[in-house]
Motif scaffolding. Structure first.
Motif, PDB file in Angstrom:
ATOM      1  N   GLY A  71      64.401 -18.997  20.382  1.00 46.45           N
ATOM      2  CA  GLY A  71      63.261 -17.486  20.735  1.00 46.45           C
ATOM      3  C   GLY A  71      61.925 -17.801  21.179  1.00 46.45           C
ATOM      4  N   ALA A  72      61.841 -18.684  21.569  1.00 41.82           N
ATOM      5  CA  ALA A  72      60.485 -18.847  22.187  1.00 41.82           C
ATOM      6  C   ALA A  72      61.094 -18.662  23.790  1.00 41.82           C
ATOM      7  CB  ALA A  72      59.704 -19.970  22.066  1.00 41.82           C
ATOM      8  N   ASN A  73      61.737 -19.440  24.608  1.00 37.07           N
ATOM      9  CA  ASN A  73      62.613 -19.130  25.697  1.00 37.07           C
ATOM     10  C   ASN A  73      62.814 -18.189  25.769  1.00 37.07           C
ATOM     11  OD1 ASN A  73      61.493 -21.766  25.937  1.00 37.07           O
ATOM     12  ND2 ASN A  73      63.683 -22.262  25.592  1.00 37.07           N
ATOM     13  N   LEU A  74      63.590 -17.228  24.955  1.00 43.94           N
ATOM     14  CA  LEU A  74      64.305 -15.684  25.427  1.00 43.94           C
ATOM     15  C   LEU A  74      63.050 -15.142  25.636  1.00 43.94           C
ATOM     16  CD1 LEU A  74      66.293 -13.714  25.319  1.00 43.94           C
ATOM     17  CD2 LEU A  74      66.394 -13.028  22.730  1.00 43.94           C
ATOM     18  N   ASP A  75      61.797 -14.857  24.658  1.00 42.72           N
ATOM     19  CA  ASP A  75      61.183 -14.785  25.018  1.00 42.72           C
ATOM     20  C   ASP A  75      60.390 -14.156  26.187  1.00 42.72           C
ATOM     21  OD1 ASP A  75      59.254 -12.520  23.860  1.00 42.72           O
ATOM     22  OD2 ASP A  75      57.845 -13.888  23.295  1.00 42.72           O
ATOM     23  N   ILE A  76      59.980 -15.199  27.146  1.00 47.35           N
ATOM     24  CA  ILE A  76      59.470 -15.786  27.274  1.00 47.35           C
ATOM     25  C   ILE A  76      60.179 -15.647  29.236  1.00 47.35           C
ATOM     26  CG2 ILE A  76      58.693 -17.745  29.144  1.00 47.35           C
ATOM     27  CD1 ILE A  76      58.300 -19.004  27.034  1.00 47.35           C
ATOM     28  N   PHE A  77      61.386 -15.649  29.052  1.00 49.50           N
ATOM     29  CA  PHE A  77      61.959 -15.130  30.210  1.00 49.50           C
ATOM     30  C   PHE A  77      62.255 -13.190  30.076  1.00 49.50           C
ATOM     31  CE2 PHE A  77      66.303 -13.281  30.840  1.00 49.50           C
ATOM     32  CZ  PHE A  77      67.270 -13.417  32.061  1.00 49.50           C
ATOM     33  N   VAL A  78      62.124 -12.697  28.354  1.00 48.59           N
ATOM     34  CA  VAL A  78      62.312 -11.240  29.185  1.00 48.59           C
ATOM     35  C   VAL A  78      60.914 -11.142  29.485  1.00 48.59           C
ATOM     36  CG1 VAL A  78      61.823  -9.446  27.742  1.00 48.59           C
ATOM     37  CG2 VAL A  78      63.716 -10.766  26.978  1.00 48.59           C
ATOM     38  N   ARG A  79      59.874 -11.426  29.601  1.00 50.18           N
ATOM     39  CA  ARG A  79      58.455 -11.157  29.736  1.00 50.18           C
ATOM     40  C   ARG A  79      58.705 -12.041  31.097  1.00 50.18           C
ATOM     41  NH1 ARG A  79      54.864 -14.544  25.821  1.00 50.18           N
ATOM     42  NH2 ARG A  79      55.594 -12.356  25.165  1.00 50.18           N
ATOM     43  N   TYR A  80      58.943 -13.141  31.527  1.00 49.77           N
ATOM     44  CA  TYR A  80      59.201 -12.906  33.646  1.00 49.77           C
ATOM     45  C   TYR A  80      60.592 -12.180  33.883  1.00 49.77           C
ATOM     46  CZ  TYR A  80      56.726 -17.128  33.713  1.00 49.77           C
ATOM     47  OH  TYR A  80      55.040 -18.275  33.274  1.00 49.77           O
ATOM     48  N   PHE A  81      61.248 -11.207  32.808  1.00 53.77           N
ATOM     49  CA  PHE A  81      62.141 -10.709  34.235  1.00 53.77           C
ATOM     50  C   PHE A  81      61.719  -9.159  33.873  1.00 53.77           C
ATOM     51  CE2 PHE A  81      65.445  -7.049  32.976  1.00 53.77           C
ATOM     52  CZ  PHE A  81      66.158  -7.761  33.400  1.00 53.77           C
ATOM     53  N   LEU A  82      60.565  -8.452  32.944  1.00 49.17           N
ATOM     54  CA  LEU A  82      59.958  -7.668  33.489  1.00 49.17           C
ATOM     55  C   LEU A  82      58.679  -7.766  34.408  1.00 49.17           C
ATOM     56  CD1 LEU A  82      58.683  -4.444  31.937  1.00 49.17           C
ATOM     57  CD2 LEU A  82      57.600  -5.602  30.661  1.00 49.17           C
ATOM     58  N   PHE A  83      57.809  -8.700  34.768  1.00 52.94           N
ATOM     59  CA  PHE A  83      56.950  -8.630  35.168  1.00 52.94           C
ATOM     60  C   PHE A  83      56.818  -8.936  36.785  1.00 52.94           C
ATOM     61  CE2 PHE A  83      54.464  -9.408  31.519  1.00 52.94           C
ATOM     62  CZ  PHE A  83      53.755  -8.184  31.577  1.00 52.94           C
ATOM     63  N   ILE A  84      58.208  -9.722  36.821  1.00 52.64           N
ATOM     64  CA  ILE A  84      58.902 -10.341  37.879  1.00 52.64           C
ATOM     65  C   ILE A  84      59.928  -8.330  39.313  1.00 52.64           C
ATOM     66  CG2 ILE A  84      61.013 -11.103  39.829  1.00 52.64           C
ATOM     67  CD1 ILE A  84      60.111 -13.507  37.623  1.00 52.64           C
ATOM     68  N   PHE A  85      59.973  -7.921  37.709  1.00 47.91           N
ATOM     69  CA  PHE A  85      60.536  -6.551  38.467  1.00 47.91           C
ATOM     70  C   PHE A  85      59.447  -5.549  38.857  1.00 47.91           C
ATOM     71  CE2 PHE A  85      64.652  -8.214  36.679  1.00 47.91           C
ATOM     72  CZ  PHE A  85      65.753  -7.253  38.228  1.00 47.91           C
ATOM     73  N   ILE A  86      58.826  -5.530  37.847  1.00 49.60           N
ATOM     74  CA  ILE A  86      57.201  -4.635  38.264  1.00 49.60           C
ATOM     75  C   ILE A  86      56.673  -5.053  39.365  1.00 49.60           C
ATOM     76  CG2 ILE A  86      54.680  -3.723  37.203  1.00 49.60           C
ATOM     77  CD1 ILE A  86      56.180  -4.009  34.649  1.00 49.60           C
ATOM     78  N   TYR A  87      56.652  -6.447  39.366  1.00 49.31           N
ATOM     79  CA  TYR A  87      55.570  -6.990  41.221  1.00 49.31           C
ATOM     80  C   TYR A  87      56.247  -6.763  42.098  1.00 49.31           C
ATOM     81  CZ  TYR A  87      54.168 -10.371  44.037  1.00 49.31           C
ATOM     82  OH  TYR A  87      53.215 -10.984  45.100  1.00 49.31           O
ATOM     83  N   ASN A  88      57.669  -6.824  41.477  1.00 52.23           N
ATOM     84  CA  ASN A  88      58.779  -5.810  43.159  1.00 52.23           C
ATOM     85  C   ASN A  88      58.405  -4.606  43.191  1.00 52.23           C
ATOM     86  OD1 ASN A  88      59.472  -8.927  43.595  1.00 52.23           O
ATOM     87  ND2 ASN A  88      61.004  -8.528  42.013  1.00 52.23           N
ATOM     88  N   TYR A  89      58.141  -3.877  42.103  1.00 56.30           N
ATOM     89  CA  TYR A  89      58.286  -1.983  42.541  1.00 56.30           C
ATOM     90  C   TYR A  89      56.838  -2.417  43.269  1.00 56.30           C
ATOM     91  CZ  TYR A  89      57.213   2.432  41.471  1.00 56.30           C
ATOM     92  OH  TYR A  89      56.371   3.459  41.520  1.00 56.30           O
ATOM     93  N   PHE A  90      55.497  -2.845  42.527  1.00 51.91           N
ATOM     94  CA  PHE A  90      54.521  -2.285  43.162  1.00 51.91           C
ATOM     95  C   PHE A  90      53.944  -3.306  44.980  1.00 51.91           C
ATOM     96  CE2 PHE A  90      53.469  -1.565  38.331  1.00 51.91           C
ATOM     97  CZ  PHE A  90      52.505  -0.926  39.167  1.00 51.91           C
ATOM     98  N   MET A  91      55.323  -3.750  44.780  1.00 50.20           N
ATOM     99  CA  MET A  91      54.914  -4.562  46.283  1.00 50.20           C
ATOM    100  C   MET A  91      56.195  -4.039  47.334  1.00 50.20           C
ATOM    101  SD  MET A  91      52.799  -6.829  46.517  1.00 50.20           S
ATOM    102  CE  MET A  91      51.975  -5.947  45.110  1.00 50.20           C
ATOM    103  N   LEU A  92      57.296  -3.541  46.613  1.00 50.94           N
ATOM    104  CA  LEU A  92      58.564  -2.545  47.219  1.00 50.94           C
ATOM    105  C   LEU A  92      57.211  -0.907  48.176  1.00 50.94           C
ATOM    106  CD1 LEU A  92      60.949  -2.484  48.276  1.00 50.94           C
ATOM    107  CD2 LEU A  92      61.772  -1.472  46.555  1.00 50.94           C
ATOM    108  N   PHE A  93      56.619  -0.561  47.132  1.00 50.20           N
ATOM    109  CA  PHE A  93      55.885   0.649  47.331  1.00 50.20           C
ATOM    110  C   PHE A  93      54.417   0.632  47.839  1.00 50.20           C
ATOM    111  CE2 PHE A  93      59.625   2.166  44.912  1.00 50.20           C
ATOM    112  CZ  PHE A  93      60.666   2.483  45.816  1.00 50.20           C
ATOM    113  N   GLU A  94      54.535  -0.538  47.970  1.00 47.84           N
ATOM    114  CA  GLU A  94      52.719  -1.139  48.591  1.00 47.84           C
ATOM    115  C   GLU A  94      51.825  -0.036  47.030  1.00 47.84           C
ATOM    116  OE1 GLU A  94      52.420  -0.258  52.423  1.00 47.84           O
ATOM    117  OE2 GLU A  94      53.731  -1.741  53.091  1.00 47.84           O
ATOM    118  N   CYS A  95      52.282  -0.117  46.575  1.00 53.68           N
ATOM    119  CA  CYS A  95      50.742   0.597  45.811  1.00 53.68           C
ATOM    120  C   CYS A  95      49.734  -0.170  44.997  1.00 53.68           C
ATOM    121  CB  CYS A  95      51.877   1.097  43.989  1.00 53.68           C
ATOM    122  SG  CYS A  95      52.894   2.083  44.259  1.00 53.68           S
TER     123      CYS A  95
END
Length: 106
Positions: A71-95
């Motif tokens: 559960g702890a590893n799953l939670d960390i994975f989900v959190r990184y999954f979310l933040f990596i995609f949000i980071y890529n979105y903002f960097m892609l569109f230079e927000c």
């Protein structure tokens, strides 16, 4: 019957983390709709559900003493999954700049 209910209850934090993975995918697509100006309410709603489920997941796992390594590893994975995609979105569109994410994440 009681054992089956207890087993289901024990997995509620992991189920919430799994639901977060599923909700993250439409959230990512709703971010791309922000460019068109149509996805702001949907993005906000999905992000709110993701954050609330993250808080609820951690609270239930600790309160009901259902903490597990999986559960702890799953939670960390989900959190990184979310933040990596949000980071890529903002960097892609230079927000926003890299410094904002570095400051907020660490």
């Amino acid at each position: 019957m009681i054992a089956m209910i207890f087993q289901l209850t024990k997995n509620i934090p992991n189920i919430l983390s799994s639901i977060r993975i599923i909700i993250t995918i439409p959230f990512i697509f709703s971010l791309y709709d922000l460019i068109l100006g149509t996805g702001s309410i949907i993005s906000l709603l999905l992000f709110s559900i993701i954050i609330i489920s993250d808080i609820l997941d951690g609270y239930l796992a600790r309160k009901l003493n259902f903490v597990s390594a999986f559960g702890a590893n799953l939670d960390i994975f989900v959190r990184y999954f979310l933040f990596i995609f949000i980071y890529n979105y903002f960097m892609l569109f230079e927000c926003c700049s890299n410094l904002v994410f570095i400051h907020c994440y660490f």
